[in-house]
Design an enzyme around this catalytic site. Structure first.
Site, mmCIF file in Angstrom:
data_model
loop_
_atom_site.group_PDB
_atom_site.id
_atom_site.type_symbol
_atom_site.label_atom_id
_atom_site.label_comp_id
_atom_site.label_asym_id
_atom_site.label_seq_id
_atom_site.Cartn_x
_atom_site.Cartn_y
_atom_site.Cartn_z
ATOM 1 N N SER A 22 19.163 -72.279 -0.399
ATOM 2 C CA SER A 22 17.798 -71.772 -0.629
ATOM 3 C C SER A 22 16.800 -72.889 -0.904
ATOM 4 O O SER A 22 15.626 -72.616 -1.159
ATOM 5 C CB SER A 22 17.803 -70.760 -1.780
ATOM 6 N N ASN A 110 22.319 -68.240 -13.056
ATOM 7 C CA ASN A 110 21.760 -66.882 -13.075
ATOM 8 C C ASN A 110 20.625 -66.743 -14.097
ATOM 9 O O ASN A 110 19.581 -66.166 -13.801
ATOM 10 C CB ASN A 110 22.852 -65.849 -13.353
ATOM 11 N N THR A 155 -19.073 -40.580 4.795
ATOM 12 C CA THR A 155 -17.771 -39.921 4.589
ATOM 13 C C THR A 155 -17.329 -39.537 6.001
ATOM 14 O O THR A 155 -18.184 -39.206 6.841
ATOM 15 C CB THR A 155 -17.867 -38.649 3.711
ATOM 16 N N HIS A 156 -16.047 -39.612 6.267
ATOM 17 C CA HIS A 156 -15.516 -39.345 7.624
ATOM 18 C C HIS A 156 -16.181 -40.248 8.665
ATOM 19 O O HIS A 156 -16.287 -39.870 9.823
ATOM 20 C CB HIS A 156 -15.715 -37.882 8.033
ATOM 21 N N SER A 277 -15.452 -66.441 21.395
ATOM 22 C CA SER A 277 -14.457 -66.058 22.382
ATOM 23 C C SER A 277 -14.362 -67.168 23.411
ATOM 24 O O SER A 277 -15.359 -67.815 23.739
ATOM 25 C CB SER A 277 -14.889 -64.746 23.044
ATOM 26 N N LYS A 283 -19.995 -63.736 22.155
ATOM 27 C CA LYS A 283 -19.221 -63.183 21.032
ATOM 28 C C LYS A 283 -19.286 -64.008 19.762
ATOM 29 O O LYS A 283 -19.274 -65.230 19.804
ATOM 30 C CB LYS A 283 -17.744 -63.084 21.437
ATOM 31 N N ASN A 285 -17.001 -63.370 16.495
ATOM 32 C CA ASN A 285 -15.984 -62.434 16.007
ATOM 33 C C ASN A 285 -15.717 -62.593 14.505
ATOM 34 O O ASN A 285 -15.647 -63.714 14.010
ATOM 35 C CB ASN A 285 -14.678 -62.645 16.781
ATOM 36 N N GLU A 290 -10.912 -59.923 9.852
ATOM 37 C CA GLU A 290 -9.792 -59.303 10.571
ATOM 38 C C GLU A 290 -8.466 -59.842 10.048
ATOM 39 O O GLU A 290 -7.473 -59.114 9.963
ATOM 40 C CB GLU A 290 -9.931 -59.544 12.070
ATOM 41 N N TYR A 317 24.062 -60.233 -11.588
ATOM 42 C CA TYR A 317 23.516 -61.021 -10.481
ATOM 43 C C TYR A 317 24.322 -60.801 -9.206
ATOM 44 O O TYR A 317 25.546 -60.709 -9.223
ATOM 45 C CB TYR A 317 23.524 -62.523 -10.845
ATOM 46 N N GLN A 322 18.650 -63.666 -4.234
ATOM 47 C CA GLN A 322 18.006 -64.891 -3.744
ATOM 48 C C GLN A 322 16.865 -64.539 -2.765
ATOM 49 O O GLN A 322 15.974 -65.340 -2.534
ATOM 50 C CB GLN A 322 19.061 -65.765 -3.054
ATOM 51 N N LYS A 325 12.611 -64.607 -3.380
ATOM 52 C CA LYS A 325 11.617 -65.686 -3.425
ATOM 53 C C LYS A 325 10.675 -65.758 -2.245
ATOM 54 O O LYS A 325 9.447 -65.827 -2.417
ATOM 55 C CB LYS A 325 12.321 -67.028 -3.617
HETATM 56 N N1 ARG Z 1 19.821 -69.940 -5.369
HETATM 57 C C1 ARG Z 1 20.216 -68.869 -6.201
HETATM 58 C C2 ARG Z 1 19.164 -67.775 -6.222
HETATM 59 O O1 ARG Z 1 18.077 -68.074 -5.884
HETATM 60 C C3 ARG Z 1 20.438 -69.360 -7.597
HETATM 61 C C4 ARG Z 1 21.358 -68.530 -8.391
HETATM 62 C C5 ARG Z 1 22.762 -68.706 -7.867
HETATM 63 N N2 ARG Z 1 23.710 -68.003 -8.657
HETATM 64 C C6 ARG Z 1 24.918 -67.721 -8.240
HETATM 65 N N3 ARG Z 1 25.696 -67.053 -9.040
HETATM 66 N N4 ARG Z 1 25.313 -68.058 -7.046
HETATM 67 O O2 ARG Z 1 19.401 -66.646 -6.559
#
Ligand code: ARG
Length: 458
Positions: A22, A110, A155-156, A277, A283, A285, A290, A317, A322, A325
Site C-alpha cells: 500500500s 493495526n 420550480t420544475h 472549443s 464557444k 464553455n 461542469e 482488522y 486497507q 485510503k
Molecule cells: N497497510 C495496512 C493497512 O493499510 C496496514 C495494517 C496492516 N495490518 C495487518 N495486520 N496486515 O491496512
C-alpha cells in the site's frame, strides 16, 4: 525482507507483493506515522521498555526522518517497503541500527494505521473547514453585491416567482453552513486515539493510553481495543460529509451552468474559469462548473465503495480495510479542489441585471401576486387561484404579461380588480411582500447578509 518474514520460507510472489503493498498511496501518512511513533516511544519509555537515552535517540532519528520526508515526500514511493509503517521502521533501523527494532514493542500495525488515519483525517478536516468557510464568504460577498439583481426563481425549471441573485447566493451559503457543522460533528467524534489497542486485544504493557492520546492531540483514548482497530466510522462520516457537500456543489454548478447558457444569459463567467472549443470559435464553455458537477460522481462512489467494503467484515482488522485510503484521499482531495474552484468561479462572475430583470418579468412570475391581491379583496385563495389561472391563460393567448392586460380585461376575470392592481404586480412589490423571516424581501436579505458576515467575521 517484510516485517513479518520470520514465519515464511518462501518469498512472496512479485505479483502478490504488488497487489498487497500500500506504500504507493499510504505514503501520505508518513508524517502521522512518524509523530505516532515518537509518542509510542515515550509510552514504552514509561513502562521501562526503553531507557531515557534510547528513547531520546529514537526521537531524534524520527525527527530527522520527518524533515527528510518533508524535504522530498516523493522519495518514499521509490522504496519497495510494503507500507508506510514498514517504511518508517526500515528507515529508523537504517539510522539507529538494532535500537530501531525495539520501537514496535507492544504496538501493532493495526492500532498504528487506525491512529495514523485518524490523525490525517483531523488535519484534513481543518483544511476543509477553512475551504467551506471561504466559499461561504465568497457567496455572502457576491450576495451583497447583487441585492438588486432581480431574476426569476424556478420550480420544475419553470419560472415561478421573482427572487434576487443575492437570495440565490444565500441559499447555497446555508447549505455550506450545514456542511461546516457536519464536519465539526465528525471532528468531535473522531477525536479519540486507538493507539495502545495492539493488534486487537489491547497492549500487554501498562501504558497510560489517555496520556498517550493527549500527546497526539486527541482528547481521550478509545474505550475498546476490538472496536479501536476495526472502526472506520470517521472515514465513513467524512465521506458522507463530502458526498452531501458535493451534491450541494453540483447543484450550485448546475444552476450556474444554466444561468450562463445562451438560453438564460443571466450571468457571464470569467475567462479564467472557462475554456474554448477546438472546433467552434464562438464557444465559451463552463468547464470549471461542469467538472465540479462531474466530480460529484466519484465522491458518491467513494462513499458507496467504503460502505460496501466494511459491510459484513468480521471483527477485528481485516486486510479489506486497507481499501479505506485511496477512496478517502481522492474524495477529500476532490471536495477541497471543488470548494476552491467554486470560490474562483464566484470571484469573476458578472450578473447581467437587465437580462435577469427581463426574464423575471416574463413567464407569469407575478401570478401569485394577483392571487394574493384578490385575497386582500376578500376572495378565498383557492377561488383566487382559479381566477388567476384563467387570466394567465388569456394573457398567454394574447402574448402579453399579466400587467399588460388592460383594467377592463382584468375586470372580466373579477370585478373586484381595480387600478391598484398594477403596482401590486410589479417585481418590486413581489419581492417586498415576502417579508417574513427567510423571504426574498430586500430588507430580509440585507439582514441575512449582515448576520452571515458577523458569523464569518468579515
Ligand atoms: N497497510 C495496512 C493497512 O493499510 C496496514 C495494517 C496492516 N495490518 C495487518 N495486520 N496486515 O491496512
Amino acid at each position: 525482507m517484510a516485517l513479518w518474514g520470520g514465519r515464511f520460507s518462501q518469498a512472496a510472489d512479485q505479483r502478490f507483493k504488488l497487489f498487497n503493498d500500500s506504500l504507493r498511496f499510504d505514503y501520505r501518512l508518513a508524517k502521522q506515522d512518524i509523530i505516532g511513533s515518537v509518542a509510542w516511544s515515550k509510552a514504552i519509555l514509561s513502562v521501562g521498555v526503553l531507557s531515557v537515552e534510547e528513547q531520546q535517540q529514537l526521537e531524534k532519528a524520527l525527527d530527522e526522518l520527518l524533515l527528510e520526508v518533508q524535504a522530498d515526500p516523493e522519495a518514499i514511493a521509490a522504496s519497495d517497503a510494503e507500507d508506510i509503517h514498514s517504511w518508517v521502521e526500515q528507515k529508523l533501523i537504517g539510522k539507529v541500527g538494532d535500537l530501531g527494532k525495539k520501537l514496535h514493542t507492544g504496538r501493532s500495525r493495526n492500532d498504528q494505521v487506525a491512529t495514523d488515519l485518524k490523525l490525517w483525517c483531523k488535519t484534513e478536516v481543518a483544511l476543509l473547514l477553512q475551504a467551506v468557510r471561504e466559499l461561504q464568504q465568497a457567496l455572502v460577498l457576491t450576495a451583497e453585491k447583487n441585492q438588486d439583481a432581480v431574476m426569476p426563481g424556478y420550480t420544475h425549471l419553470q419560472r415561478a416567482q421573482p427572487i434576487t441573485f443575492a437570495h440565490w447566493c444565500l441559499a447555497y451559503s446555508e447549505m455550506l453552513v450545514r456542511d461546516e457543522s457536519r464536519l465539526q460533528d465528525a471532528l468531535q467524534r473522531m477525536d479519540t486515539s486507538p493507539l495502545g489497542s495492539g493488534a486487537l486485544a489491547g497492549t500487554a504493557y501498562a501504558i497510560d493510553r489517555d496520556q498517550l492520546a493527549g500527546w497526539l492531540g486527541f482528547s481521550a483514548a478509545t474505550r475498546n481495543s476490538l472496536d479501536s482497530v476495526s472502526d472506520r466510522d470517521h472515514v465513513l462520516e467524512l465521506l458522507s460529509d463530502a458526498a452531501i457537500s458535493m451534491v450541494h456543489l453540483s447543484r450550485f454548478a448546475e444552476d450556474l451552468i444554466f444561468f450562463n447558457s445562451g438560453e438564460s444569459s443571466f450571468v457571464e463567467l470569467s475567462d479564467r474559469v472557462t475554456s474554448g472549443s477546438s472546433l467552434m470559435p464562438q464557444k465559451k464553455n463552463p468547464d470549471a462548473l461542469e467538472l465540479i458537477r462531474g466530480k460529484c460522481g466519484r465522491v458518491q462512489g467513494a462513499l458507496s465503495g467504503m460502505l460496501m467494503t466494511l459491510k459484513g467484515l468480521p471483527l477485528a482488522y481485516n486486510k479489506d480495510m486497507q481499501e479505506d485510503k485511496e477512496g478517502i484521499f481522492d474524495a477529500l482531495d476532490t471536495w477541497l479542489d471543488c470548494l476552491n474552484m467554486a470560490v474562483l468561479v464566484l470571484d469573476g462572475i458578472q450578473v447581467k441585471r437587465p437580462r435577469c430583470q427581463e426574464a423575471a418579468q416574463q413567464g407569469y412570475a407575478n401570478a401569485t401576486e394577483l392571487a394574493d391581491y384578490l385575497v386582500a379583496k376578500g376572495i378565498p385563495f383557492r377561488e383566487a387561484h382559479h381566477i388567476v389561472g384563467s387570466a394567465v391563460l388569456e394573457a398567454i393567448k394574447q402574448g402579453k404579461a399579466l400587467e399588460e392586460l388592460s383594467l377592463a380585461q382584468l375586470q372580466q376575470f373579477n370585478p373586484a380588480i381595480s387600478e391598484d392592481v398594477y403596482p401590486a404586480l410589479s417585481l418590486q412589490s413581489c419581492l417586498e411582500k415576502r417579508c417574513a423571516k427567510g423571504g426574498v424581501n430586500p430588507a430580509q436579505v440585507a439582514s441575512a447578509i449582515q448576520t452571515a458576515k458577523i458569523r464569518l467575521g468579515i
